[in-house]
Design a protein around this motif. Structure first.
Motif, PDB file in Angstrom:
ATOM      1  N   ALA A  36       0.810  -1.214   0.000  1.00 57.62           N
ATOM      2  CA  ALA A  36       0.000   0.000   0.000  1.00 57.62           C
ATOM      3  C   ALA A  36       0.844   1.266   0.000  1.00 57.62           C
ATOM      4  CB  ALA A  36      -0.944   0.005   1.195  1.00 57.62           C
ATOM      5  N   VAL A  37       2.024   1.215   0.607  1.00 54.75           N
ATOM      6  CA  VAL A  37       2.832   2.427   0.715  1.00 54.75           C
ATOM      7  C   VAL A  37       3.872   2.569  -0.387  1.00 54.75           C
ATOM      8  CG1 VAL A  37       2.453   2.616   3.196  1.00 54.75           C
ATOM      9  CG2 VAL A  37       4.462   1.394   2.367  1.00 54.75           C
ATOM     10  N   GLU A  47      -6.162   8.868   0.943  1.00 51.88           N
ATOM     11  CA  GLU A  47      -7.106   7.755   1.059  1.00 51.88           C
ATOM     12  C   GLU A  47      -6.688   6.760   2.147  1.00 51.88           C
ATOM     13  OE1 GLU A  47     -10.094   7.474  -0.261  1.00 51.88           O
ATOM     14  OE2 GLU A  47      -9.817   9.374  -1.299  1.00 51.88           O
ATOM     15  N   LEU A  48      -5.395   6.500   2.253  1.00 48.04           N
ATOM     16  CA  LEU A  48      -4.923   5.579   3.289  1.00 48.04           C
ATOM     17  C   LEU A  48      -5.131   6.159   4.681  1.00 48.04           C
ATOM     18  CD1 LEU A  48      -1.669   4.231   1.621  1.00 48.04           C
ATOM     19  CD2 LEU A  48      -3.741   2.922   2.128  1.00 48.04           C
ATOM     20  N   ARG A  49      -4.834   7.454   4.855  1.00 47.47           N
ATOM     21  CA  ARG A  49      -5.072   8.086   6.162  1.00 47.47           C
ATOM     22  C   ARG A  49      -6.552   8.042   6.514  1.00 47.47           C
ATOM     23  NH1 ARG A  49      -1.045  11.746   4.423  1.00 47.47           N
ATOM     24  NH2 ARG A  49      -2.623  13.187   3.651  1.00 47.47           N
ATOM     25  N   LYS A  50      -7.387   8.309   5.528  1.00 46.27           N
ATOM     26  CA  LYS A  50      -8.842   8.279   5.745  1.00 46.27           C
ATOM     27  C   LYS A  50      -9.294   6.871   6.148  1.00 46.27           C
ATOM     28  CE  LYS A  50     -13.047   9.080   3.107  1.00 46.27           C
ATOM     29  NZ  LYS A  50     -13.554   9.432   1.781  1.00 46.27           N
ATOM     30  N   PRO A  64      -5.145  -8.054  16.360  1.00 45.38           N
ATOM     31  CA  PRO A  64      -3.783  -7.595  16.672  1.00 45.38           C
ATOM     32  C   PRO A  64      -2.825  -7.589  15.483  1.00 45.38           C
ATOM     33  CG  PRO A  64      -4.584  -9.025  18.415  1.00 45.38           C
ATOM     34  CD  PRO A  64      -5.612  -9.067  17.313  1.00 45.38           C
ATOM     35  N   ALA A  65      -2.869  -8.590  14.626  1.00 46.16           N
ATOM     36  CA  ALA A  65      -1.953  -8.634  13.483  1.00 46.16           C
ATOM     37  C   ALA A  65      -2.213  -7.480  12.524  1.00 46.16           C
ATOM     38  CB  ALA A  65      -2.078  -9.964  12.745  1.00 46.16           C
ATOM     39  N   VAL A  66      -3.475  -7.113  12.362  1.00 45.65           N
ATOM     40  CA  VAL A  66      -3.835  -6.008  11.474  1.00 45.65           C
ATOM     41  C   VAL A  66      -3.392  -4.687  12.097  1.00 45.65           C
ATOM     42  CG1 VAL A  66      -5.761  -4.776  10.400  1.00 45.65           C
ATOM     43  CG2 VAL A  66      -5.742  -7.283  10.451  1.00 45.65           C
ATOM     44  N   ARG A  67      -3.673  -4.502  13.370  1.00 49.49           N
ATOM     45  CA  ARG A  67      -3.264  -3.262  14.058  1.00 49.49           C
ATOM     46  C   ARG A  67      -1.751  -3.117  14.037  1.00 49.49           C
ATOM     47  NH1 ARG A  67      -5.535   0.494  17.346  1.00 49.49           N
ATOM     48  NH2 ARG A  67      -7.475  -0.649  17.521  1.00 49.49           N
ATOM     49  N   GLN A  68      -1.043  -4.201  14.274  1.00 49.70           N
ATOM     50  CA  GLN A  68       0.421  -4.161  14.282  1.00 49.70           C
ATOM     51  C   GLN A  68       0.956  -3.788  12.903  1.00 49.70           C
ATOM     52  OE1 GLN A  68       2.294  -7.707  15.762  1.00 49.70           O
ATOM     53  NE2 GLN A  68       4.335  -6.973  15.308  1.00 49.70           N
ATOM     54  N   ALA A  69       0.387  -4.350  11.852  1.00 53.97           N
ATOM     55  CA  ALA A  69       0.840  -4.035  10.489  1.00 53.97           C
ATOM     56  C   ALA A  69       0.599  -2.559  10.176  1.00 53.97           C
ATOM     57  CB  ALA A  69       0.116  -4.923   9.480  1.00 53.97           C
ATOM     58  N   LEU A  74       2.238   1.010   7.851  1.00 52.05           N
ATOM     59  CA  LEU A  74       1.441   2.027   7.178  1.00 52.05           C
ATOM     60  C   LEU A  74       1.609   3.412   7.801  1.00 52.05           C
ATOM     61  CD1 LEU A  74      -0.498   2.227   4.814  1.00 52.05           C
ATOM     62  CD2 LEU A  74      -2.358   1.678   6.353  1.00 52.05           C
ATOM     63  N   LEU A  75       1.399   3.529   9.091  1.00 50.55           N
ATOM     64  CA  LEU A  75       1.459   4.849   9.736  1.00 50.55           C
ATOM     65  C   LEU A  75       2.841   5.497   9.651  1.00 50.55           C
ATOM     66  CD1 LEU A  75      -0.896   4.341  12.807  1.00 50.55           C
ATOM     67  CD2 LEU A  75      -1.390   5.460  10.622  1.00 50.55           C
ATOM     68  N   PRO A  76       3.939   4.759   9.907  1.00 50.27           N
ATOM     69  CA  PRO A  76       5.254   5.390   9.766  1.00 50.27           C
ATOM     70  C   PRO A  76       5.534   5.849   8.326  1.00 50.27           C
ATOM     71  CG  PRO A  76       5.450   3.414  11.090  1.00 50.27           C
ATOM     72  CD  PRO A  76       4.063   3.421  10.518  1.00 50.27           C
TER      73      PRO A  76
END
Length: 87
Positions: A36-37, A47-50, A64-69, A74-76
């Motif tokens: 995605a990045v 769109e990704l931030r949204k 947890p695996a999704v939040r960790q990813a 994604l966020l960094p």
């Protein structure tokens, strides 16, 4: 498909694909976020931030695996992209 109370790996892949991103079927949440990045531009970053904001503010539980990813990939990458943009 996203069920009312749970966001799993398949939901993440589906949401990324719905944004028009090329994500291999069967990818892990981490692999999907890496895809995605790649080649971020202003429209994709928006769109990704949204998408992340909607996921994090919904009442659904993010596995947890999704939040960790999202937190580690994604966020960094989105923050780094934002910092690289001219003011």
């Amino acid at each position: 498909m996203m069920y009312a109370d749970l966001i799993d790996q398949e939901d993440l892949l589906g949401q990324l694909k719905s944004l028009g991103l090329q994500v291999p079927s069967g990818a892990t949440a981490e692999q999907a976020c890496e895809c995605a990045v790649r080649g971020l531009d202003d429209a994709r970053a928006y769109e990704l931030r949204k998408m992340v904001k909607e996921m994090y503010t919904s009442s659904a539980t993010i596995l947890p695996a999704v939040r960790q990813a999202i937190d580690k990939q994604l966020l960094p990458a989105l923050a780094l992209y934002q910092q690289s943009r001219p003011a």
